[in-house]
Design a protein around this motif. Sequence first.
Motif, PDB file in Angstrom:
ATOM      1  N   SER A 237       9.056  18.339  10.154  1.00 33.18           N
ATOM      2  CA  SER A 237       8.457  17.014  10.132  1.00 33.18           C
ATOM      3  C   SER A 237       8.672  16.341   8.792  1.00 33.18           C
ATOM      4  O   SER A 237       8.714  17.001   7.756  1.00 33.18           O
ATOM      5  N   ALA A 238       8.811  15.037   8.839  1.00 31.87           N
ATOM      6  CA  ALA A 238       8.715  14.239   7.630  1.00 31.87           C
ATOM      7  C   ALA A 238       7.235  14.030   7.338  1.00 31.87           C
ATOM      8  O   ALA A 238       6.453  13.745   8.262  1.00 31.87           O
ATOM      9  N   ILE A 239       6.863  14.185   6.081  1.00 24.02           N
ATOM     10  CA  ILE A 239       5.459  14.037   5.694  1.00 24.02           C
ATOM     11  C   ILE A 239       5.340  12.936   4.652  1.00 24.02           C
ATOM     12  O   ILE A 239       6.017  12.959   3.623  1.00 24.02           O
ATOM     13  N   GLY A 240       4.483  11.994   4.951  1.00 29.71           N
ATOM     14  CA  GLY A 240       4.225  10.913   4.012  1.00 29.71           C
ATOM     15  C   GLY A 240       2.822  10.993   3.445  1.00 29.71           C
ATOM     16  O   GLY A 240       1.899  11.449   4.131  1.00 29.71           O
ATOM     17  N   TRP A 241       2.696  10.587   2.217  1.00 32.77           N
ATOM     18  CA  TRP A 241       1.378  10.405   1.603  1.00 32.77           C
ATOM     19  C   TRP A 241       1.118   8.902   1.495  1.00 32.77           C
ATOM     20  O   TRP A 241       1.983   8.154   1.014  1.00 32.77           O
ATOM     21  N   PHE A 242      -0.073   8.505   1.912  1.00 22.37           N
ATOM     22  CA  PHE A 242      -0.504   7.120   1.842  1.00 22.37           C
ATOM     23  C   PHE A 242      -1.857   7.076   1.129  1.00 22.37           C
ATOM     24  O   PHE A 242      -2.537   8.093   1.012  1.00 22.37           O
TER      25      PHE A 242
ATOM     26  N   ASP B 162      13.755  18.052   3.129  1.00 16.67           N
ATOM     27  CA  ASP B 162      13.254  18.118   1.751  1.00 16.67           C
ATOM     28  C   ASP B 162      13.858  17.051   0.848  1.00 16.67           C
ATOM     29  O   ASP B 162      13.950  17.235  -0.367  1.00 16.67           O
ATOM     30  N   VAL B 163      14.261  15.954   1.435  1.00 16.84           N
ATOM     31  CA  VAL B 163      14.711  14.813   0.642  1.00 16.84           C
ATOM     32  C   VAL B 163      13.504  13.916   0.366  1.00 16.84           C
ATOM     33  O   VAL B 163      12.800  13.518   1.301  1.00 16.84           O
ATOM     34  N   ILE B 164      13.271  13.629  -0.898  1.00 21.25           N
ATOM     35  CA  ILE B 164      12.179  12.716  -1.263  1.00 21.25           C
ATOM     36  C   ILE B 164      12.739  11.311  -1.156  1.00 21.25           C
ATOM     37  O   ILE B 164      13.639  10.927  -1.915  1.00 21.25           O
ATOM     38  N   THR B 165      12.240  10.569  -0.203  1.00 21.89           N
ATOM     39  CA  THR B 165      12.867   9.296   0.113  1.00 21.89           C
ATOM     40  C   THR B 165      12.376   8.143  -0.751  1.00 21.89           C
ATOM     41  O   THR B 165      13.110   7.179  -0.955  1.00 21.89           O
TER      42      THR B 165
ATOM     43  N   CYS C 280      10.981   9.701   7.575  1.00 20.26           N
ATOM     44  CA  CYS C 280      10.210   9.095   6.507  1.00 20.26           C
ATOM     45  C   CYS C 280      10.195   7.581   6.623  1.00 20.26           C
ATOM     46  O   CYS C 280      11.162   6.971   7.079  1.00 20.26           O
ATOM     47  N   SER C 281       9.086   7.021   6.165  1.00 19.07           N
ATOM     48  CA  SER C 281       8.947   5.573   6.111  1.00 19.07           C
ATOM     49  C   SER C 281       7.768   5.252   5.208  1.00 19.07           C
ATOM     50  O   SER C 281       6.881   6.095   5.015  1.00 19.07           O
TER      51      SER C 281
ATOM     52  N   ASP D  84       2.737   2.265  10.420  1.00 18.61           N
ATOM     53  CA  ASP D  84       2.918   2.248  11.872  1.00 18.61           C
ATOM     54  C   ASP D  84       4.000   3.217  12.335  1.00 18.61           C
ATOM     55  O   ASP D  84       4.160   3.442  13.534  1.00 18.61           O
ATOM     56  N   SER D  85       4.733   3.772  11.392  1.00 12.11           N
ATOM     57  CA  SER D  85       5.819   4.689  11.745  1.00 12.11           C
ATOM     58  C   SER D  85       5.353   6.132  11.931  1.00 12.11           C
ATOM     59  O   SER D  85       6.139   6.972  12.349  1.00 12.11           O
TER      60      SER D  85
END
Length: 122
Positions: free
Chosen positions: A32-37, A55-58, A102-103, A107-108
């Motif tokens: 999974s891509a994991i985002g912090w908000f 493991d790419v930090i986008t 990643c986004s 909403d993604s």
Amino acid sequence: QVQLVESGGGLVQPGGSLRLSCAAPGFTLRYSAIGWFRQAPGKEREGVSCISSRDVITYYLDSVKGRFTISRDNAKNTIYLQMNSLQPEDTAVYYCAADLLCSDNVDSFASWGQGTQVTVSS
């Protein structure tokens, strides 16, 4: 949807550090891509950083570049957000979110944690 659990928030003085963790009991986050908000009182939720399944930090939010670091520990099935040189403007509820890509768009992401409060104050 995946049940995500954040931890590691708290009260810290300006200039201090915290490390947030994002886990998913019973579900592997490896693919999974994991985002912090984060969401401060009276403000919209904004993207802080995201790490892809490879493991790419986008991206990093401009205001946290050089201070925050996102990382993944697959052995512990946990994603971290190391936050250094914290400032009062970093005060917010921090959320992790999971999806395929990643986004910086809330909403993604289909799966969210309950959030952890970070308060930076003297």
